[in-house]
Design a protein around this motif. Structure first.
Motif, PDB file in Angstrom:
ATOM      1  N   ARG A  48      40.074  45.206  53.465  1.00 50.51           N
ATOM      2  CA  ARG A  48      38.906  44.508  52.911  1.00 50.51           C
ATOM      3  C   ARG A  48      39.240  43.847  51.574  1.00 50.51           C
ATOM      4  NH1 ARG A  48      36.284  41.527  54.667  1.00 50.51           N
ATOM      5  NH2 ARG A  48      34.956  41.526  52.862  1.00 50.51           N
ATOM      6  N   VAL A  49      40.117  44.446  50.785  1.00 51.76           N
ATOM      7  CA  VAL A  49      40.530  43.812  49.528  1.00 51.76           C
ATOM      8  C   VAL A  49      41.182  42.471  49.832  1.00 51.76           C
ATOM      9  CG1 VAL A  49      42.154  43.935  47.594  1.00 51.76           C
ATOM     10  CG2 VAL A  49      40.745  45.919  48.165  1.00 51.76           C
ATOM     11  N   GLN A  50      42.099  42.460  50.800  1.00 49.87           N
ATOM     12  CA  GLN A  50      42.751  41.198  51.154  1.00 49.87           C
ATOM     13  C   GLN A  50      41.735  40.190  51.685  1.00 49.87           C
ATOM     14  OE1 GLN A  50      44.756  40.885  54.800  1.00 49.87           O
ATOM     15  NE2 GLN A  50      45.857  39.049  54.222  1.00 49.87           N
ATOM     16  N   TYR A  90      39.102  45.094  41.095  1.00 51.33           N
ATOM     17  CA  TYR A  90      38.471  45.275  42.398  1.00 51.33           C
ATOM     18  C   TYR A  90      39.444  45.986  43.338  1.00 51.33           C
ATOM     19  CZ  TYR A  90      36.377  43.949  46.911  1.00 51.33           C
ATOM     20  OH  TYR A  90      35.844  43.959  48.166  1.00 51.33           O
ATOM     21  N   MET A  91      40.679  45.497  43.387  1.00 53.40           N
ATOM     22  CA  MET A  91      41.693  46.051  44.275  1.00 53.40           C
ATOM     23  C   MET A  91      41.988  47.523  43.943  1.00 53.40           C
ATOM     24  SD  MET A  91      45.616  44.743  44.908  1.00 53.40           S
ATOM     25  CE  MET A  91      45.980  44.815  43.163  1.00 53.40           C
ATOM     26  N   SER A  95      40.605  50.616  46.312  1.00 50.33           N
ATOM     27  CA  SER A  95      41.645  51.427  46.933  1.00 50.33           C
ATOM     28  C   SER A  95      41.368  52.917  46.740  1.00 50.33           C
ATOM     29  CB  SER A  95      43.019  51.077  46.353  1.00 50.33           C
ATOM     30  OG  SER A  95      43.358  49.751  46.679  1.00 50.33           O
ATOM     31  N   GLN A  96      40.685  53.264  45.656  1.00 53.15           N
ATOM     32  CA  GLN A  96      40.354  54.661  45.382  1.00 53.15           C
ATOM     33  C   GLN A  96      39.095  55.097  46.123  1.00 53.15           C
ATOM     34  OE1 GLN A  96      40.082  54.933  41.143  1.00 53.15           O
ATOM     35  NE2 GLN A  96      42.159  54.191  40.844  1.00 53.15           N
ATOM     36  N   ALA A  97      38.041  54.264  46.036  1.00 57.85           N
ATOM     37  CA  ALA A  97      36.768  54.591  46.679  1.00 57.85           C
ATOM     38  C   ALA A  97      35.889  53.336  46.684  1.00 57.85           C
ATOM     39  CB  ALA A  97      36.060  55.713  45.931  1.00 57.85           C
ATOM     40  N   ARG A 103      32.763  46.989  39.465  1.00 58.54           N
ATOM     41  CA  ARG A 103      33.083  46.367  38.174  1.00 58.54           C
ATOM     42  C   ARG A 103      34.005  45.166  38.367  1.00 58.54           C
ATOM     43  NH1 ARG A 103      35.681  49.942  33.702  1.00 58.54           N
ATOM     44  NH2 ARG A 103      33.589  50.754  33.634  1.00 58.54           N
ATOM     45  N   GLY A 104      35.073  45.354  39.115  1.00 61.45           N
ATOM     46  CA  GLY A 104      35.999  44.256  39.367  1.00 61.45           C
ATOM     47  C   GLY A 104      35.340  43.109  40.108  1.00 61.45           C
ATOM     48  N   PHE A 105      34.500  43.446  41.088  1.00 65.04           N
ATOM     49  CA  PHE A 105      33.795  42.408  41.833  1.00 65.04           C
ATOM     50  C   PHE A 105      32.894  41.606  40.902  1.00 65.04           C
ATOM     51  CE2 PHE A 105      30.455  40.508  44.303  1.00 65.04           C
ATOM     52  CZ  PHE A 105      31.154  39.943  45.361  1.00 65.04           C
ATOM     53  N   GLY A 106      32.165  42.298  40.042  1.00 67.13           N
ATOM     54  CA  GLY A 106      31.262  41.612  39.115  1.00 67.13           C
ATOM     55  C   GLY A 106      32.004  40.696  38.157  1.00 67.13           C
TER      56      GLY A 106
END
Length: 131
Positions: A48-50, A90-91, A95-97, A103-106
């Motif tokens: 999903r990150v990719q 985000y990545m 990857s952790q949960a 935060r990264g997405f925002g």
């Protein structure tokens, strides 16, 4: 010339390439054979990150270039670096949960929106020759 934007574009492509490599490694680690895209939550998060990065690149790349052309190459590059930092957060978070991706997405969404809004205003300003 748009050196800052060009460099950040190269960095964003490298980031996407890196996320693709992570999917390949995760396939091997979790035993997910192509074309499957599910089966283990750890693999699904990496995948999903990719895919989310791929979903945002068509928003980010035109916006950064239009911003650079109509507003500022340096500022576009700096905002682009914020976008990349957000993608990395985000990545690592996702990857952790799943709940650690927000935060990264925002950050990356805010940077992409800033580039797009700035590009629109810059284009309109040039269109009507407003200084």
């Amino acid at each position: 010339m748009f050196h800052f934007t060009a460099l950040v574009t190269c960095f964003s492509i490298a980031l996407y390439f890196f996320t693709s490599l992570r999917v390949s490694k995760a396939r091997a680690a979790f035993g997910i054979k192509p074309p499957a895209i599910s089966g283990d939550p750890g693999f699904e998060r990496v995948f999903r990150v990719q895919m989310n990065t791929l979903e945002w690149i068509p928003i980010f790349l035109p916006s950064i270039w239009l911003f650079a052309i109509y507003v500022s190459d340096l500022v576009a590059g700096l905002i682009g670096l914020v976008w990349i930092a957000g993608r990395i957060l985000y990545m690592t978070g996702y990857s952790q949960a799943p709940e650690k991706r927000r935060r990264g997405f925002g950050i990356q969404a805010t940077a992409a929106i800033a580039l797009w809004v700035g590009a629109v205003f810059g284009i309109v300003r040039h269109l009507f020759n407003v200084s």
